[in-house]
Design a protein around this motif. Structure first.
Motif, PDB file in Angstrom:
ATOM      1  N   LEU A   1       0.862  -1.186   0.000  1.00 13.89           N
ATOM      2  CA  LEU A   1       0.000   0.000   0.000  1.00 13.89           C
ATOM      3  C   LEU A   1       0.889   1.223   0.000  1.00 13.89           C
ATOM      4  CD1 LEU A   1      -3.022   0.864   0.232  1.00 13.89           C
ATOM      5  CD2 LEU A   1      -2.673   0.970   2.713  1.00 13.89           C
ATOM      6  N   SER A   2       0.592   2.174  -0.877  1.00 14.03           N
ATOM      7  CA  SER A   2       1.396   3.389  -0.915  1.00 14.03           C
ATOM      8  C   SER A   2       1.296   4.120   0.420  1.00 14.03           C
ATOM      9  CB  SER A   2       0.929   4.303  -2.048  1.00 14.03           C
ATOM     10  OG  SER A   2      -0.379   4.788  -1.794  1.00 14.03           O
ATOM     11  N   ARG A   3       2.332   4.932   0.730  1.00 15.40           N
ATOM     12  CA  ARG A   3       2.320   5.677   1.987  1.00 15.40           C
ATOM     13  C   ARG A   3       1.092   6.587   2.086  1.00 15.40           C
ATOM     14  NH1 ARG A   3       6.877   7.055   1.802  1.00 15.40           N
ATOM     15  NH2 ARG A   3       7.874   5.869   3.446  1.00 15.40           N
ATOM     16  N   SER A   4       0.649   7.104   0.960  1.00 15.35           N
ATOM     17  CA  SER A   4      -0.540   7.947   0.950  1.00 15.35           C
ATOM     18  C   SER A   4      -1.813   7.160   1.236  1.00 15.35           C
ATOM     19  CB  SER A   4      -0.681   8.623  -0.415  1.00 15.35           C
ATOM     20  OG  SER A   4      -0.947   7.649  -1.429  1.00 15.35           O
ATOM     21  N   GLU A   5      -1.724   5.815   1.189  1.00 14.23           N
ATOM     22  CA  GLU A   5      -2.835   4.890   1.364  1.00 14.23           C
ATOM     23  C   GLU A   5      -3.901   5.060   0.286  1.00 14.23           C
ATOM     24  OE1 GLU A   5      -4.129   5.299   5.442  1.00 14.23           O
ATOM     25  OE2 GLU A   5      -2.478   4.045   6.157  1.00 14.23           O
ATOM     26  N   ARG A   6      -3.508   5.665  -0.840  1.00 14.81           N
ATOM     27  CA  ARG A   6      -4.428   5.865  -1.948  1.00 14.81           C
ATOM     28  C   ARG A   6      -4.383   4.709  -2.939  1.00 14.81           C
ATOM     29  NH1 ARG A   6      -5.736  10.680  -4.012  1.00 14.81           N
ATOM     30  NH2 ARG A   6      -6.766   9.357  -5.586  1.00 14.81           N
ATOM     31  N   TYR A   7      -3.224   4.016  -3.021  1.00 13.05           N
ATOM     32  CA  TYR A   7      -3.072   2.990  -4.054  1.00 13.05           C
ATOM     33  C   TYR A   7      -2.502   1.694  -3.492  1.00 13.05           C
ATOM     34  CZ  TYR A   7      -4.067   6.417  -7.667  1.00 13.05           C
ATOM     35  OH  TYR A   7      -4.690   7.345  -8.446  1.00 13.05           O
ATOM     36  N   LEU A   8      -3.103   0.601  -3.945  1.00 11.96           N
ATOM     37  CA  LEU A   8      -2.500  -0.709  -3.787  1.00 11.96           C
ATOM     38  C   LEU A   8      -1.505  -0.887  -4.924  1.00 11.96           C
ATOM     39  CD1 LEU A   8      -5.862  -2.410  -3.036  1.00 11.96           C
ATOM     40  CD2 LEU A   8      -3.887  -2.635  -1.504  1.00 11.96           C
TER      41      LEU A   8
ATOM     42  N   PRO B   1       5.577   6.039   8.321  1.00 12.70           N
ATOM     43  CA  PRO B   1       4.311   5.648   7.698  1.00 12.70           C
ATOM     44  C   PRO B   1       3.376   6.817   7.387  1.00 12.70           C
ATOM     45  CG  PRO B   1       4.238   5.190  10.038  1.00 12.70           C
ATOM     46  CD  PRO B   1       5.636   5.642   9.734  1.00 12.70           C
ATOM     47  N   GLU B   2       3.606   7.990   8.012  1.00  8.11           N
ATOM     48  CA  GLU B   2       2.698   9.112   7.817  1.00  8.11           C
ATOM     49  C   GLU B   2       3.020   9.875   6.533  1.00  8.11           C
ATOM     50  OE1 GLU B   2       0.009  10.672  10.743  1.00  8.11           O
ATOM     51  OE2 GLU B   2      -0.065   8.854   9.526  1.00  8.11           O
ATOM     52  N   PHE B   3       2.006  10.143   5.729  1.00  8.88           N
ATOM     53  CA  PHE B   3       2.188  10.880   4.476  1.00  8.88           C
ATOM     54  C   PHE B   3       2.316  12.385   4.733  1.00  8.88           C
ATOM     55  CE2 PHE B   3       0.339  12.660   0.441  1.00  8.88           C
ATOM     56  CZ  PHE B   3       1.361  12.235  -0.395  1.00  8.88           C
ATOM     57  N   HIS B   4       1.543  12.878   5.675  1.00  9.89           N
ATOM     58  CA  HIS B   4       1.583  14.302   6.032  1.00  9.89           C
ATOM     59  C   HIS B   4       2.437  14.462   7.289  1.00  9.89           C
ATOM     60  CE1 HIS B   4      -1.639  15.214   3.147  1.00  9.89           C
ATOM     61  NE2 HIS B   4      -2.212  14.110   3.570  1.00  9.89           N
ATOM     62  N   THR B   5       3.650  14.925   7.125  1.00  8.57           N
ATOM     63  CA  THR B   5       4.562  15.066   8.262  1.00  8.57           C
ATOM     64  C   THR B   5       5.620  16.101   7.964  1.00  8.57           C
ATOM     65  OG1 THR B   5       6.115  13.884   9.709  1.00  8.57           O
ATOM     66  CG2 THR B   5       6.016  13.176   7.418  1.00  8.57           C
TER      67      THR B   5
END
Length: 692
Positions: free
Chosen positions: A240-247, A377-381
């Motif tokens: 899973l992408s770090r953004s959790e938008r894409y497998l 793991p956080e995308f916004h940091t």
């Protein structure tokens, strides 16, 4: 047979013919793991090894206590923020395995660490000690919390064969769901809503070749096959992408890769191909806003970084062009910046690309070090978590503040007993190979050590894997006894970029072995080493066997751990785990006569002769899937029957896998066994077993 007498393996000649060449393999019978004679032989070897090293029992116990005494047994990792939780692991004195925990997040700063104490309000999500029970082996293959934090997917292995069983646990109640899926590989990925989990399944040759979608609350029989890789050279993986938008579904061989993506909000949709595979082109992606970041080697041997629109992922626009002196290793995408992990001049580094500023590299204090992004793991940091170590600096965790460009030390692994990095020193030396190539060597010793000194020379040299300069608590037991420890960064590894790897593979593989011998001779000639004990494992075990055949007089002893020493026979058999995918690394001797002859000329098992060999300790595991136990078993049997010198010892863990015993105390005892044997090989005081 007395345990004081070396076992004699029976000879049952098996004739094989390849490309018109007929060979006799008299120890092929040892490949039958179910044959009682095989088990009896391995047990006899274990008994002989124990009897032959019984005089080292006190030294082994002393070294074990040294390792244990330097280790903070009750400790915890620096918590990592993901969603509304801080995740961390901890250990407890007397317990073999780690405990995975989390704590509700109330701010952006990690909670204060208190040595020896669990954090107040913590939730235990996975306790390895309870899962392991009294089983002799235990390992976790997957541990993934779904995006909303409600459910944990985890997998376990109780034999060491790296075939895991997947289960699911509700974290708010601790309920273990009925869902259970055996025979899976490492890793896996959640859909955005946590209703589906994607995993990989392995075939009989231990190749992850299928990706399935499992709907939580249903039986494994209802799982849907979403991808199957028919090319036996390719492995598949899912993440899973770090953004959790894409497998992200990846298929890759040793030299070629192909990626597909799927919107994680629509887990029942179809994966979209990024770019079709083309032999020799490797690429990987991460997602950032309206584009993908693509790390690839198309017309760029050391890789370059490109950008591609989400709606046209095959259109790559360069961001960081190729450099001959810099190997790009990995890319991490965040909402406001990109981080690139790279290698230059044999050392790792980190480059930051802000979305609103000029790129720059992070500076580190020591000239010899290892640094890498870790736990982000956080995308916004606004912070980047880093791991850092050197041969004298214990593993350290930093946060790098992207606004102030400040490195903030969060934790340095404690080393008890008064360890002071200032008491030790590290060096970089260079050997000259047969063809004039300069081979880097990383060296560490205690200050004041009289030179030349007994030396452990470590090597690997395959798969573009780099053996970077790192710290080891156990190694102190050698350094404090007057040893030098050195890493020979031989070709076949990745220390000096893709070229370094390419010059140590396929029909240039012998460079790996001659580089190691050149490094050993350099260590003696330049005054570092009085005598050298060589050590390596897995493909590094192949290096041990081949280098010893090449120059047995160069070494006082050899430690070969799970060694790939029956390389030719293994790579000739496509039914064995890893063989077909390995043809891109070693060549295909089954279908190519030139490759067959080349491999036969260096494979350790085929090249044992009647010269005097140094003492050899071979360590293996009965359930190893990667390098089967019979390789060192056959090798030791042939050495004992053919060669002079020795002694030749075989130690087989009868209930473990490629990494040896799984519990940390068990692993410390195994390392103490090996270090005591090494010390015994060097000059010693016969009464104490200590080096002079």
């Amino acid at each position: 047979m007395s345990s004081d007498t070396p076992p004699v393996a029976k000879k049952i000649p098996v004739e094989r013919t390849h490309h018109g060449d007929t060979v006799i393999d008299e120890y092929a019978w040892l490949t039958d793991k179910e044959d009682p004679d095989t088990v009896a032989y391995l047990e006899a070897e274990n008994a002989f090894t124990e009897a032959s090293t019984s005089h080292l029992s006190e030294l082994r116990e002393r070294i074990f206590q040294e390792i244990k005494g330097r280790t903070l047994e009750t400790d915890l990792s620096v918590p990592t923020r993901k969603g509304g939780w801080w995740y961390y692991s901890r250990t407890e004195e007397g317990k073999q395995y780690g405990i995975q925990c989390r704590l509700a997040a109330t701010g952006d700063t990690p909670p204060e660490l208190k040595a020896g104490e669990p954090l107040e309000g913590e939730q235990v999500i996975l306790d390895g000690n309870k899962l392991a029970g009294d089983r002799p082996f235990f390992a976790v293959g997957t541990s993934a919390v779904c995006p909303d934090g409600d459910t944990l997917a985890y997998s376990t292995d109780f034999s060491g064969n790296e075939r895991f069983t997947l289960r699911f646990k509700r974290l708010d109640t601790g309920e273990l769901l009925d869902d259970e899926i055996p025979g899976i590989f490492y890793g896996g990925a959640w859909s955005a809503d946590g209703t589906a989990f994607f995993y990989t399944m392995i075939d009989e040759a231990w190749r992850p070749y299928r990706v399935y979608r499992h709907i939580i609350g249903t039986s494994a029989e209802q799982d849907v096959l979403v991808y199957e890789e028919e090319d036996e050279r390719f492995w598949v993986g899912i993440g899973l992408s770090r953004s959790e938008r894409y497998l992200v579904l990846s298929a890759g061989s040793k030299i070629t890769s192909e990626v597909r993506v799927l919107d994680a909000d629509y887990p029942t949709g179809e994966f979209k191909l990024v770019r079709p595979r083309r032999t020799g082109v490797e690429y990987a992606i991460d997602h950032a806003g309206d584009h993908f970041l693509v790390l690839h080697n198309e017309n760029a041997r050391n890789f370059e970084l490109a950008s591609a629109p989400v709606d046209d992922p095959a259109a790559w626009t360069p961001l960081i062009p190729h450099r001959e002196d810099t190997r790009l290793l990995d890319v991490d995408a965040f909402s406001d910046h990109t981080v690139v992990h790279f290698r230059r001049d044999g050392l790792t580094g980190i480059r930051v690309l802000p979305s609103d500023g000029e790129p720059y590299e992070i500076s580190f204090p020591e000239p010899i070090h290892t640094a890498e992004p870790a736990g982000n793991p956080e995308f916004h940091t606004g912070r980047l978590r880093l791991g850092y170590t050197s041969m004298v600096t214990p593993p350290s965790v930093y946060d790098y503040d992207l606004a102030t460009r400040e490195l903030i030390l969060l934790k340095r692994r404690p080393v008890l007993g008064g360890y002071d990095p200032a008491d030790y020193e590290q060096f970089r030396s260079w050997a000259s190979a047969e063809d004039g190539t300069r081979i880097p060597i990383s060296i560490v010793m205690r200050k004041g050590t009289e030179r030349p000194a007994p030396t452990v020379l470590y090597g690997y040299g395959s798969y573009e894997t780099s053996i970077d300069p790192t710290f080891s608590v156990a190694r102190l037991s050698l350094l404090d006894r007057g040893f030098v420890f050195a890493i020979a960064h031989v070709r076949g590894g990745g220390e000096l970029g893709r070229r370094w790897y390419e010059e140590g593979k396929l029909t240039l593989k012998k460079n790996t072995f001659s580089d190691f011998v050149a490094a050993a001779r350099h260590m003696k000639k330049s005054g570092w080493s009085s005598e050298i004990i060589a050590r390596g494992g897995s493909a590094g075990g192949l290096l041990m066997g081949a280098a010893t055949n090449l120059a047995p007089e160069a070494f006082t002893g050899v430690v070969a751990e799970v060694p790939f020493v029956d390389a030719l026979n293994t790579i000739l058999d496509p039914s064995l785990p890893l063989t077909v995918i390995e043809w891109d690394e070693w060549g295909d001797p089954l279908h190519n006569a030139d490759v067959y002859e080349y491999m036969k000329s260096y494979s350790p098992y085929e090249n044992v002769d009647d010269r005097a060999y140094p003492p050899i300790l071979a360590i293996t595991s009965l359930n190893d899937t990667r390098v089967l136990y019979h390789e060192p078993a056959k090798w030791i049997a042939r050495l004992r029957a053919t060669a002079k010198g020795g002694p030749f010892l075989l130690k087989t863990e009868m209930g473990a896998g490629h990494g040896g015993r799984s519990g940390r105390y068990d692993a410390w005892r195994e390392e103490a066994f090996t270090l005591a044997w090494i010390i015994d090989r060097a000059s010693k005081n016969e009464e104490t077993g200590e080096t002079q």
